[in-house]
Design a protein around this motif. Structure first.
Motif, PDB file in Angstrom:
ATOM      1  N   GLY A  93       0.782  -1.233   0.000  1.00  0.00           N
ATOM      2  CA  GLY A  93       0.000   0.000   0.000  1.00  0.00           C
ATOM      3  C   GLY A  93       0.809   1.276   0.000  1.00  0.00           C
ATOM      4  O   GLY A  93       0.252   2.352  -0.134  1.00  0.00           O
ATOM      5  N   VAL A  94       2.137   1.197   0.158  1.00  0.00           N
ATOM      6  CA  VAL A  94       2.953   2.408   0.296  1.00  0.00           C
ATOM      7  C   VAL A  94       3.864   2.572  -0.922  1.00  0.00           C
ATOM      8  O   VAL A  94       4.517   1.623  -1.344  1.00  0.00           O
ATOM      9  CB  VAL A  94       3.808   2.342   1.587  1.00  0.00           C
ATOM     10  N   ARG A  95       3.906   3.804  -1.475  1.00  0.00           N
ATOM     11  CA  ARG A  95       4.731   4.104  -2.630  1.00  0.00           C
ATOM     12  C   ARG A  95       6.198   4.262  -2.226  1.00  0.00           C
ATOM     13  O   ARG A  95       6.508   5.010  -1.313  1.00  0.00           O
ATOM     14  CB  ARG A  95       4.217   5.402  -3.266  1.00  0.00           C
ATOM     15  N   HIS A  96       7.069   3.523  -2.892  1.00  0.00           N
ATOM     16  CA  HIS A  96       8.509   3.654  -2.653  1.00  0.00           C
ATOM     17  C   HIS A  96       9.184   3.999  -3.966  1.00  0.00           C
ATOM     18  O   HIS A  96       8.871   3.407  -4.995  1.00  0.00           O
ATOM     19  CB  HIS A  96       9.106   2.344  -2.121  1.00  0.00           C
ATOM     20  N   TRP A  97      10.138   4.922  -3.912  1.00  0.00           N
ATOM     21  CA  TRP A  97      10.881   5.305  -5.123  1.00  0.00           C
ATOM     22  C   TRP A  97      12.324   4.849  -5.006  1.00  0.00           C
ATOM     23  O   TRP A  97      12.972   5.053  -3.979  1.00  0.00           O
ATOM     24  CB  TRP A  97      10.850   6.820  -5.316  1.00  0.00           C
ATOM     25  N   ARG A  98      12.825   4.221  -6.065  1.00  0.00           N
ATOM     26  CA  ARG A  98      14.229   3.835  -6.127  1.00  0.00           C
ATOM     27  C   ARG A  98      14.742   4.127  -7.535  1.00  0.00           C
ATOM     28  O   ARG A  98      13.959   4.200  -8.472  1.00  0.00           O
ATOM     29  CB  ARG A  98      14.415   2.343  -5.825  1.00  0.00           C
ATOM     30  N   THR A  99      16.045   4.234  -7.630  1.00  0.00           N
ATOM     31  CA  THR A  99      16.659   4.531  -8.922  1.00  0.00           C
ATOM     32  C   THR A  99      17.315   3.282  -9.485  1.00  0.00           C
ATOM     33  O   THR A  99      18.025   2.579  -8.754  1.00  0.00           O
ATOM     34  CB  THR A  99      17.721   5.628  -8.720  1.00  0.00           C
ATOM     35  N   PHE A 100      17.074   3.002 -10.758  1.00  0.00           N
ATOM     36  CA  PHE A 100      17.694   1.841 -11.395  1.00  0.00           C
ATOM     37  C   PHE A 100      18.230   2.239 -12.762  1.00  0.00           C
ATOM     38  O   PHE A 100      17.643   3.075 -13.449  1.00  0.00           O
ATOM     39  CB  PHE A 100      16.678   0.704 -11.585  1.00  0.00           C
ATOM     40  N   SER A 101      19.346   1.620 -13.151  1.00  0.00           N
ATOM     41  CA  SER A 101      19.856   1.831 -14.504  1.00  0.00           C
ATOM     42  C   SER A 101      18.988   1.076 -15.487  1.00  0.00           C
ATOM     43  O   SER A 101      18.533  -0.044 -15.213  1.00  0.00           O
ATOM     44  CB  SER A 101      21.290   1.316 -14.610  1.00  0.00           C
ATOM     45  N   LEU A 102      18.768   1.702 -16.630  1.00  0.00           N
ATOM     46  CA  LEU A 102      18.047   1.016 -17.700  1.00  0.00           C
ATOM     47  C   LEU A 102      19.023   0.073 -18.371  1.00  0.00           C
ATOM     48  O   LEU A 102      20.144   0.475 -18.711  1.00  0.00           O
ATOM     49  CB  LEU A 102      17.506   2.039 -18.695  1.00  0.00           C
ATOM     50  N   SER A 103      18.628  -1.178 -18.579  1.00  0.00           N
ATOM     51  CA  SER A 103      19.558  -2.129 -19.188  1.00  0.00           C
ATOM     52  C   SER A 103      19.257  -2.331 -20.660  1.00  0.00           C
ATOM     53  O   SER A 103      19.951  -3.078 -21.340  1.00  0.00           O
ATOM     54  CB  SER A 103      19.520  -3.465 -18.434  1.00  0.00           C
ATOM     55  N   SER A 104      18.205  -1.666 -21.160  1.00  0.00           N
ATOM     56  CA  SER A 104      17.879  -1.823 -22.582  1.00  0.00           C
ATOM     57  C   SER A 104      18.228  -0.548 -23.327  1.00  0.00           C
ATOM     58  O   SER A 104      18.150   0.537 -22.777  1.00  0.00           O
ATOM     59  CB  SER A 104      16.376  -2.081 -22.739  1.00  0.00           C
TER      60      SER A 104
END
Lengths: 366, 374
Positions: A93-104
């Motif tokens: 139920g809780v929004r979490h933001w994280r950063t990820f590298s795009l692999s495509s």
């Protein structure tokens, strides 16, 4: 190379005017909401205010690593190989933001992939690797970062990666392969064992599609950490190459020092993984960014009181945590809920300043 | 302090605060997927109903379509204002960290601008509940609903005021944060009042533009019948919201308090004031939904930022706490609470009754500051 803005289709000026008038008329019908709030009932990806994506597949790469195939909605403005994206995911139920590298690389079908490694302290990454189900709707930020290929591709390139640091580089290599590049590319990649190499099979076969690619795989469990000094042996012209390095902080520090010593640090681009927010602590420096007020606060003084005593004019109300008049957006740091003692806080979270105290240094947008 | 609480010791107040704080924490810790799914579902249903209503009203010249469309639109507006808007703006769903369902961003389908409503309601009313002279919801500045309020000849036609207020409740709510009493006394900041009026004007233009211009135009030659349907739906929503809200703080033995009570009021005393100053309405789950769970007014006033879907669940425990400390738990059927509220509005249109410690009435209508009698 084109910019992400140029990738998005832009209507002509006349079309834009008509479209704007149509959008304004639609907003009149849906006020105080937006048309997309209703259209979202049909297709949750139709949002311009809040780019979204649907997870279409979860592919396990290595133990603890998975690639998520995502179909972004129309608000997605494209990306360049090597960039990263903020991903917002709802867990319990809780929004979490994280950063990820795009692999495509950018693909004709519009789909993007991120490759996630489940860190021991990262419950969001663990959720994405182990639990998320295809069909899940996630929020996307815009693609960001300047860890990218130059528009004029150099003839000789060097990539230095370790662990999940391969992900942004993979996007570049895939892009180069699709372009049919003949460039001379050296990739030095470290992982603990052969099985731990993310995209291992694809990397080992990539030479067929990228004839100029030389892969040096280092298995640190057996051979120890790769030292930049070893480059002289495997890639003697390293100092003359345009170079990209991505991996753990220690590896990047070593690489940075090595390139600086050789006086060629201008050729090296670094991508540092973001560190987890510093948790805990009692009190700390509180900065109210809009008011431009900074104050040292202890662990039992509400941020509101700390700011007011330092002369900031802050919004306030009940001063007991019920009316939400005093809230502000957390830019960095964590806070302690004075009612429950719970320490919490992620970038972008809205904080009730009247019942929250600093748990370490805090920046709040008030 | 009032006679209903004479038996409570400072230790009792402390224990009540501890118990209620623990109850709040227990629910907060348990919030999760189930609650998020609830509000997402309610929002989907509400928007679906609204689209259906607007579509049916494109044929509003046919009486069955007019009736069905009007009723559906009224239900959609009630859900939007009460179970969604009111509760979202209370911050009940802020824990989800979804900017689309958040107290700082929500704007509701009502002529009252969210920003002003959050001030007059979340802060003024919920913090100073039933404090005479502080809580502007006691009689909404135009009604005498308790003998502790001064009588004035202008109170005589107040049943008529109240009927009009019910019809046009959203406009009453919109004007609420202007603090008419301050304007009358000349103690308001004129620049602030003008800014608030401009915001209300902008909101009214957009709301009227939608309900009384754009959708009627869309239905072509049926312009007038669609306009009348939208007006009726707004009025039905107004009357319903007014009725439910008036049942929350006015019926039966609900108590009001003097301003001095606020001096050094402890958390336990604050909780008890909320308990004594609020009343529930009994009913089934659909009824609770249509009241925005304000039928659990007591639980809402104890924990205004707990998600509304949890009030029914904690109500038996709040009631048990009231029994344990021998405190009243005001509740009754809708007809009982409505009758009681209207009786008061008729009764207090006339002077009296004298309260125990009251002094001879004064001619002006200054804020009441005298002690509250038993």
């Amino acid at each position: 190379m084109t910019s992400p803005h140029a990738i998005a289709r832009r209507p002509g000026r006349a079309g834009a005017g008509r479209r704007q008038r149509l959008a304004a008329a639609a907003r009149l019908l849906t006020t105080p909401l937006l048309p997309e709030d209703y259209l979202g009932l049909l297709n949750p990806l139709w949002s311009t205010a809040e780019p979204r994506g649907r997870i279409e597949a979860v592919r396990h790469e290595t133990p603890g690593t998975a690639t998520l195939v995502i179909r972004p909605g129309p608000a997605w403005r494209g990306h360049l190989p090597g960039q990263w994206v903020k991903v917002g995911v709802d867990i319990d139920g809780v929004r979490h933001w994280r950063t990820f590298s795009l692999s495509s690389p950018p693909r004709p079908d519009g789909r993007i992939t991120i490759t996630v490694k489940a860190g021991p302290d990262g419950f969001v990454s663990a959720y994405l690797v182990n639990e998320v189900k295809p069909g899940t709707i996630i929020r996307l930020g815009d693609a960001e970062g300047d860890f990218i290929l130059p528009s004029e591709l150099p003839e000789r390139l060097l990539f230095l990666t370790a662990g999940s640091g391969i992900t942004p580089v993979m996007a570049m290599l895939r892009h180069l392969a699709e372009e049919g590049s003949r460039a001379d590319i050296v990739l030095v990649h470290s992982a603990r064992t052969e099985e731990d190499v993310i995209f291992g099979a694809e990397l080992r076969a990539l030479g067929e599609r990228l004839p100029g690619l030389t892969l040096h795989e280092r298995h640190t469990g057996r051979d120890g950490r790769f030292a930049p000094a070893e480059l002289d042996a495997i890639c003697p012209d390293w100092a003359e190459r345009e170079a990209w390095a991505c991996g753990p902080a220690g590896m990047l520090d070593d690489a940075s020092a090595h390139w600086t010593d050789a006086g060629v640090d201008g050729r090296l681009r670094l991508e540092r993984f973001r560190l987890a927010p510093v948790a805990g602590g009692e009190g700390g420096r509180v900065r109210f960014t809009k008011s431009d007020v900074e104050v040292e606060a202890d662990g039992s003084t509400p941020l509101l009181e700390a700011g007011e005593s330092a002369g900031a004019l802050l919004p306030s109300g009940c001063r007991m945590g019920i009316c939400y008049s005093c809230v502000g957006r957390l830019c960095s740091g964590q806070v302690r809920d004075l009612r429950t003692g719970e320490v919490h806080g992620e970038e972008g979270q809205i904080i009730q300043t009247c019942v929250s105290a600093a748990a370490g240094p805090v920046d709040i947008e008030l | 302090m009032t006679s209903t609480t004479d038996h409570l010791t400072p230790e009792d107040y402390e224990a009540i605060a501890t118990e209620l704080d623990a109850l709040r924490e227990e629910i907060v810790d348990d919030l999760g997927e189930r609650d998020a799914a609830y509000i997402h579902r309610i929002i989907r249903v509400q928007r679906g109903l609204e689209i259906a209503a607007r579509a049916v009203l494109l044929g509003s010249s046919l009486p069955p379509a007019w009736i069905a469309g009007t009723a559906t639109l009224a239900v959609a507006k009630i859900l939007e204002n009460m179970e969604i808007g009111h509760n979202v703006m209370h911050g009940q769903w802020d824990w989800m960290r979804d900017p689309k369902i958040h107290s700082t961003t929500w704007e509701w389908d009502n002529v009252s601008p969210a920003e002003q409503w959050k001030h007059s309601h979340n802060f003024v009313h919920h913090t100073f509940t039933n404090i005479l002279g502080k809580d502007k919801d006691v009689g909404y500045g135009i009604l005498r609903v308790t003998p502790e309020q001064e009588w004035h000849w202008a109170n005589i036609p107040q049943p008529v005021y109240n009927a009009l207020l019910a019809m046009f409740f959203e406009y009453g709510v919109a004007l609420h944060d202007l603090e008419i009493d301050k304007i009358r006394a000349g103690t308001n900041d004129p620049e602030e009042t003008r800014a608030k009026l401009r915001a209300i004007g902008r909101k009214i233009r957009r709301q009227w533009g939608k309900d009384y211009l754009a959708f009627p135009l869309l239905s072509g030659p049926q312009f007038l019948s669609t306009l009348s349907a939208n007006f009726t739906a707004n009025a039905l929503r107004n009357v319903w919201a007014h009725m439910i809200i008036f049942c929350g703080h006015f019926p039966g033995d609900i108590e009001v308090f003097e301003e001095e009570r606020l001096d050094g009021e402890t958390k336990g005393e604050w909780y008890v004031r909320q308990l004594l100053g609020s009343a529930n309405i009994t009913g089934g789950s659909l009824f609770h939904l249509m009241t925005g769970n304000l039928s659990h007014q007591i639980e809402h006033h104890l924990f205004p930022d707990l998600p509304s879907n949890r009030y029914a669940e904690i109500a038996p425990r709040v009631r048990a706490l009231c029994e344990k400390y021998d405190l009243p738990y005001h509740t009754g059927s809708l007809s009982k609470q409505v009758t009681s509220t209207w009786k008061k509005i008729f009764r207090y249109a006339l002077p009296g009754p004298r309260t125990e410690q009251s002094e001879p009435s004064e001619p002006d209508r200054a804020p009441v500051e005298r002690p509250v009698a038993a």
